[in-house]
Design an enzyme around this catalytic site. Structure first.
Site, mmCIF file in Angstrom:
data_model
loop_
_atom_site.group_PDB
_atom_site.id
_atom_site.type_symbol
_atom_site.label_atom_id
_atom_site.label_comp_id
_atom_site.label_asym_id
_atom_site.label_seq_id
_atom_site.Cartn_x
_atom_site.Cartn_y
_atom_site.Cartn_z
ATOM 1 N N LYS A 55 42.702 30.027 29.706
ATOM 2 C CA LYS A 55 43.831 29.461 30.440
ATOM 3 C C LYS A 55 44.098 28.032 29.962
ATOM 4 O O LYS A 55 45.260 27.625 29.809
ATOM 5 C CB LYS A 55 43.564 29.526 31.956
ATOM 6 C CG LYS A 55 43.687 30.967 32.458
ATOM 7 C CD LYS A 55 43.051 31.242 33.815
ATOM 8 C CE LYS A 55 43.062 32.760 34.077
ATOM 9 N NZ LYS A 55 42.361 33.168 35.289
ATOM 10 N N GLN A 99 39.316 30.045 39.900
ATOM 11 C CA GLN A 99 38.913 31.236 39.157
ATOM 12 C C GLN A 99 38.111 32.193 40.057
ATOM 13 O O GLN A 99 37.135 31.799 40.678
ATOM 14 C CB GLN A 99 38.086 30.832 37.923
ATOM 15 C CG GLN A 99 37.688 32.002 37.040
ATOM 16 C CD GLN A 99 38.878 32.775 36.462
ATOM 17 O OE1 GLN A 99 39.841 32.190 35.962
ATOM 18 N NE2 GLN A 99 38.839 34.102 36.540
ATOM 19 N N ASP A 122 48.951 31.023 41.095
ATOM 20 C CA ASP A 122 48.270 32.292 40.828
ATOM 21 C C ASP A 122 48.497 33.275 41.988
ATOM 22 O O ASP A 122 47.947 34.374 41.997
ATOM 23 C CB ASP A 122 46.768 32.037 40.627
ATOM 24 C CG ASP A 122 46.110 33.114 39.768
ATOM 25 O OD1 ASP A 122 46.809 33.735 38.948
ATOM 26 O OD2 ASP A 122 44.896 33.336 39.925
#
Ligand code: NAP
Length: 286
Positions: A55, A99, A122
């Site tokens: 990322k 994450q 996200d």
């Protein structure tokens, strides 16, 4: 039967990344500041380390900054929420990525829900999910958004089609089912307690496999001419559909690798740029 069409996620990801880089330049020209995606890694799970690095590399390619926050595997829920709140308050940060998965002692959803909605690029906050489900403006979970982008880009008709989603995880199965429903498909969501799975899959015009079991969906379950979307990514680059056998029966399919996978990080970049654009121009520029 005609050769199935390959829904090439890798090619689409490359094209979209180039467009995002141009949009990032415009934001920087307007604000004089480089947008920042904050990535939070808790612990040292090797797969998570790799994903966060990928990322960060994507941020470089698109021309934005990534700020890596690395926390010990012993971090508590309260400590992690404090870190998230500091990033929420940081004006340079356009997006926050925590994450998944975090270590077991942490209440992951509580931490996801601490991410400010305007920085939830996200799409993991429960309120983002709710807004997305209600077809309101919201950042979407990255992999479901990628699947929808692939279907849209390659002109796969969704309205009125029977879609069967196998898997109901909060980051994948459930949100992609809602997005398909909002696109007017008739959606069935299957899971580990579903009975007669092969029979249900046989009805599907569009099959989305999000199970986490290699080659789980068999060719015999697939209707001739169905569209196969394989979100699975198992060790050895193996998807959740037995594509070798099933793809020839399909009208179109996402390969593994090179299908859904490469699009996921691009979707994260896309929503980060959208957040930066909202701040810079008051609107999304796409
Ligand atoms: P997950 O959280 O483990 O969810 C798996 C789902 O599959 C669950 O809903 C589970 O049902 C269902 N399931 C398990 N066994 C089943 C069975 N025998 N029959 C029917 N359903 C069954 O996994 P996930 O995070 O959604 O990931 C799914 C796959 O997508 C994995 O291969 C993962 O690597 C991949 N993935 C790819 C990306 C990408 O960027 N391409 C991103 C995320 C995930 P229950 O709810 O009943 O347990």
């Amino acid at each position: 039967m005609a050769e199935p069409f390959v829904l090439d996620g890798k090619a689409l990801a490359k094209k979209m990344e180039a467009e995002l880089a141009e949009r990032a330049k415009k934001v920087i020209a307007k604000t004089g500041r480089v947008p920042v995606l904050a990535t939070i890694l808790v612990g040292d799970n090797p797969a998570s380390v790799t994903y966060v690095r990928m990322k960060g590399n994507a941020c470089k390619r698109v021309g934005i900054d990534s700020r890596k926050v690395e926390l010990s595997g012993e971090t508590t829920t309260e400590e992690l929420i404090r870190v998230i709140e500091a990033l929420n308050a940081d004006d340079d940060v356009c997006g926050i990525l925590l994450q998944h998965p975090v270590p077991a002692q942490i209440d992951e959803q509580a931490c996801f829900n601490a991410i400010a909605l305007e920085k939830d690029v996200d799409g993991v906050n429960t309120a983002s999910f709710g807004a997305m489900t209600m077809h309101l403006d919201a950042y979407k979970s990255a992999t479901p958004l990628s699947i929808m982008s692939i279907l849209e880009y390659y002109g796969i008709e969704i309205a009125g089609k029977e879609a069967v989603v196998i898997g109901r995880s909060p980051i994948l199965g459930k949100p992609v089912a809602m997005l398909l429903l909002n696109a007017d498909a008739t959606v069935t969501i299957c899971h580990s307690r579903t009975k007669n799975l092969p029979e249900i899959v046989r009805r599907a015009d569009i099959v989305v496999a999000a199970v986490g079991k290699p080659k789980f969906v068999k060719a015999e379950w697939v209707k001739d001419g169905a569209v196969l979307v394989d979100a699975g990514y198992n060790p050895g680059n193996i998807g959740d559909i037995d594509l070798e056998q099933a793809a020839p029966k399909s009208s179109a399919y996402t390969p593994v690798p090179g299908g859904v996978g490469p699009m996921t990080i691009v979707s994260l970049m896309r929503q980060t740029i959208q957040s930066a654009e909202k701040k810079a121009f008051g609107t999304i520029c796409e």
